[in-house]
Design an enzyme around this catalytic site. Structure first.
Site, mmCIF file in Angstrom:
data_model
loop_
_atom_site.group_PDB
_atom_site.id
_atom_site.type_symbol
_atom_site.label_atom_id
_atom_site.label_comp_id
_atom_site.label_asym_id
_atom_site.label_seq_id
_atom_site.Cartn_x
_atom_site.Cartn_y
_atom_site.Cartn_z
ATOM 1 N N TYR A 165 -16.863 8.755 -3.746
ATOM 2 C CA TYR A 165 -15.940 7.477 -4.656
ATOM 3 C C TYR A 165 -15.891 7.918 -6.194
ATOM 4 C CZ TYR A 165 -13.932 3.653 -6.360
ATOM 5 O OH TYR A 165 -12.117 1.978 -6.901
ATOM 6 N N LYS A 169 -12.495 9.633 -7.701
ATOM 7 C CA LYS A 169 -12.000 8.998 -8.582
ATOM 8 C C LYS A 169 -10.991 10.225 -9.995
ATOM 9 C CE LYS A 169 -10.446 5.152 -6.621
ATOM 10 N NZ LYS A 169 -9.076 5.231 -5.921
HETATM 11 N N1 LIG Z 1 -10.632 -4.237 -6.687
HETATM 12 C C1 LIG Z 1 -10.550 -3.226 -7.828
HETATM 13 O O1 LIG Z 1 -11.203 -3.761 -8.693
HETATM 14 C C2 LIG Z 1 -10.674 -1.663 -8.510
HETATM 15 C C3 LIG Z 1 -11.722 -1.000 -9.377
HETATM 16 C C4 LIG Z 1 -10.923 0.056 -9.592
HETATM 17 C C5 LIG Z 1 -10.085 1.133 -8.226
HETATM 18 N N2 LIG Z 1 -9.874 0.080 -7.673
HETATM 19 C C6 LIG Z 1 -8.905 0.766 -6.443
HETATM 20 O O2 LIG Z 1 -7.145 0.453 -6.788
HETATM 21 C C7 LIG Z 1 -7.287 0.779 -5.075
HETATM 22 C C8 LIG Z 1 -7.480 -0.541 -4.365
HETATM 23 O O3 LIG Z 1 -8.128 -1.430 -4.264
HETATM 24 P P1 LIG Z 1 -8.809 -2.711 -4.041
HETATM 25 O O4 LIG Z 1 -9.484 -3.410 -4.655
HETATM 26 O O5 LIG Z 1 -6.710 -3.516 -3.220
HETATM 27 O O6 LIG Z 1 -8.644 -2.897 -2.452
HETATM 28 P P2 LIG Z 1 -8.527 -3.347 -0.748
HETATM 29 O O7 LIG Z 1 -9.978 -2.741 0.030
HETATM 30 O O8 LIG Z 1 -8.629 -4.688 -0.741
HETATM 31 O O9 LIG Z 1 -7.138 -2.820 0.093
HETATM 32 C C9 LIG Z 1 -7.226 -1.238 0.381
HETATM 33 C C10 LIG Z 1 -6.590 -1.133 1.458
HETATM 34 O O10 LIG Z 1 -6.469 0.626 1.477
HETATM 35 C C11 LIG Z 1 -5.976 0.650 2.965
HETATM 36 N N3 LIG Z 1 -6.427 2.150 3.424
HETATM 37 C C12 LIG Z 1 -7.596 1.955 3.200
HETATM 38 N N4 LIG Z 1 -8.424 3.853 4.034
HETATM 39 C C13 LIG Z 1 -6.195 4.046 4.181
HETATM 40 C C14 LIG Z 1 -5.868 5.445 4.924
HETATM 41 N N5 LIG Z 1 -6.176 6.276 5.078
HETATM 42 N N6 LIG Z 1 -4.426 5.113 4.957
HETATM 43 C C15 LIG Z 1 -4.702 3.699 4.983
HETATM 44 N N7 LIG Z 1 -4.612 2.535 4.045
HETATM 45 C C16 LIG Z 1 -5.797 2.905 3.918
HETATM 46 C C17 LIG Z 1 -6.885 -0.479 3.584
HETATM 47 O O11 LIG Z 1 -6.426 -0.652 5.007
HETATM 48 C C18 LIG Z 1 -7.093 -1.714 2.854
HETATM 49 O O12 LIG Z 1 -5.632 -2.589 2.861
HETATM 50 C C19 LIG Z 1 -8.483 1.698 -4.108
HETATM 51 O O13 LIG Z 1 -7.868 2.786 -4.236
HETATM 52 C C20 LIG Z 1 -9.433 1.863 -5.267
HETATM 53 O O14 LIG Z 1 -10.634 2.089 -5.035
HETATM 54 C C21 LIG Z 1 -9.578 -0.543 -7.392
#
Ligand SMILES: NC(=O)c1ccc[n+]([C@@H]2O[C@H](COP(=O)([O-])OP(=O)(O)OC[C@H]3O[C@@H](n4cnc5c(N)ncnc54)[C@H](O)[C@@H]3O)[C@@H](O)[C@H]2O)c1
Length: 304
Positions: A165, A169
């Site tokens: 990951y 990133k």
């Molecule tokens: N939540 C946080 O605090 C946090 C922190 C750092 C980075 N991020 C990044 O933010 C983004 C969103 O995270 P989140 O927390 O909302 O996650 P989440 O798991 O709630 O949502 C991610 C969504 O991506 C979809 N997905 C996964 N693989 C896919 C694919 N191949 N094609 C299309 N859709 C796909 C999933 O079905 C899901 O609905 C991610 O890139 C994550 O790495 C989040």
């Protein structure tokens, strides 16, 4: 509804849940017509389904907005292309793409399998490329250019048990900067967002997040970055953290300190010269290893 994005067409990947959903809803509320992409997978990337993308489209339409669902896998070239083709077919242009989709497969590096590495890098890094690739080919030719937004993480600094990951990133930041450089002359901007927000993914983080907010906080920043207000400020090639009430900008990578020698380097000359002259740049995350190990132990997560 506001009008921050009036007249714009925006595609959001991973828009069925969490941050992507909040971005899609906020963009629509600000007047954008939205392509809602989500493959509908579990946090590890399994069991795909089209329901989550369709349900966000229903929410947008019920609120008086316009949206279309695409339930493709963005780690495929066809998936990235379909998102852009759908925007063009339904709404006639593509002004912004926001690549939010992501999965997690956590494991210590020395135990990580190819099945844990490849899909994580493919979803995050290739999944940003496929959409940027298809969108930028249209944006460079259309009047008004466009905006590309990638999703990174504070984790790009390094991670104990998520090397896959973290590497993806970090790659997204370099991809965003390359897009900012390569598309500058076509009026296309590219930026990255490192969010910290309460979702199913952050519930999975093996350490306490001291600064955290809601997906809606992240959505507000993304809407701004997609807007003419950000384009007028010529914001491009940037990485922003948003964590509840905090927004921070990350430094551009640059050489910190240099030293020069007359003649050729040898290992011996470097050994005498490097420690006292060029030195090191201490890694902030190294100082937090004990705290992270304790948090991982409390949540029964991999740490050794
Ligand atoms: N939540 C946080 O605090 C946090 C922190 C750092 C980075 N991020 C990044 O933010 C983004 C969103 O995270 P989140 O927390 O909302 O996650 P989440 O798991 O709630 O949502 C991610 C969504 O991506 C979809 N997905 C996964 N693989 C896919 C694919 N191949 N094609 C299309 N859709 C796909 C999933 O079905 C899901 O609905 C991610 O890139 C994550 O790495 C989040």
């Amino acid at each position: 509804m506001g009008n921050f994005l009036a007249g714009k067409v925006v595609a959001v990947t991973g828009a069925g849940r969490g941050i992507g959903r909040a971005v899609a809803l906020a963009a629509a509320a600000e007047g954008a017509r939205v392509v809602v992409n989500d493959y509908g997978v579990s946090i590890e990337g399994g069991e795909p389904g089209s329901e989550v993308a369709e349900s966000v489209v229903k929410e947008i339409v019920a609120a008086g907005g316009e949206a279309v669902a695409v339930a493709d896998d963005i780690s495929t070239m066809a998936g990235g292309q379909r998102i852009v083709d759908t925007a063009l077919a339904r709404f006639g242009r593509i002004d912004g793409v926001v690549c939010v989709a992501g999965i997690l497969r956590e494991r210590m590096l020395f135990n990580m399998s190819e099945e844990e590495w490849d899909p994580v890098v493919a979803t995050h890094l290739k999944g940003t490329f496929t959409v940027f690739r298809a969108a930028s080919a249209v944006m460079r030719k259309q009047e008004g250019g466009g905006t590309l937004i990638g999703f990174t993480s504070g984790n790009h600094q390094g991670s104990v048990a998520q090397a896959n990951y973290s590497a993806a990133k970090g790659g997204i930041i370099s991809l965003v900067r390359s897009a900012a450089l390569g598309l500058h002359k076509y009026g296309v901007t590219a930026n990255a967002v490192a969010p910290v927000a309460r979702t199913r993914m952050s519930a999975n983080v093996p350490m306490e997040l001291k600064e955290i907010g809601e997906p809606e906080d992240v959505a507000a920043l993304v809407v701004y970055l997609l807007s003419e207000r950000a384009r007028q400020e010529k914001i491009t090639g940037q990485v922003y953290t948003v964590a509840g009430p905090k927004i921070a900008v990350w430094a551009q990578p640059r050489e910190l300190r240099a030293g020069y020698v007359e003649g050729a380097w040898t290992p011996e000359r470097i050994a005498d010269f490097l420690p006292g002259t060029v030195g090191t740049d201490p890694m902030p995350m190294l100082a937090r290893l004990e705290e992270m190990a304790a948090a991982a132990a409390a949540k029964a997560r991999p740490n050794a």
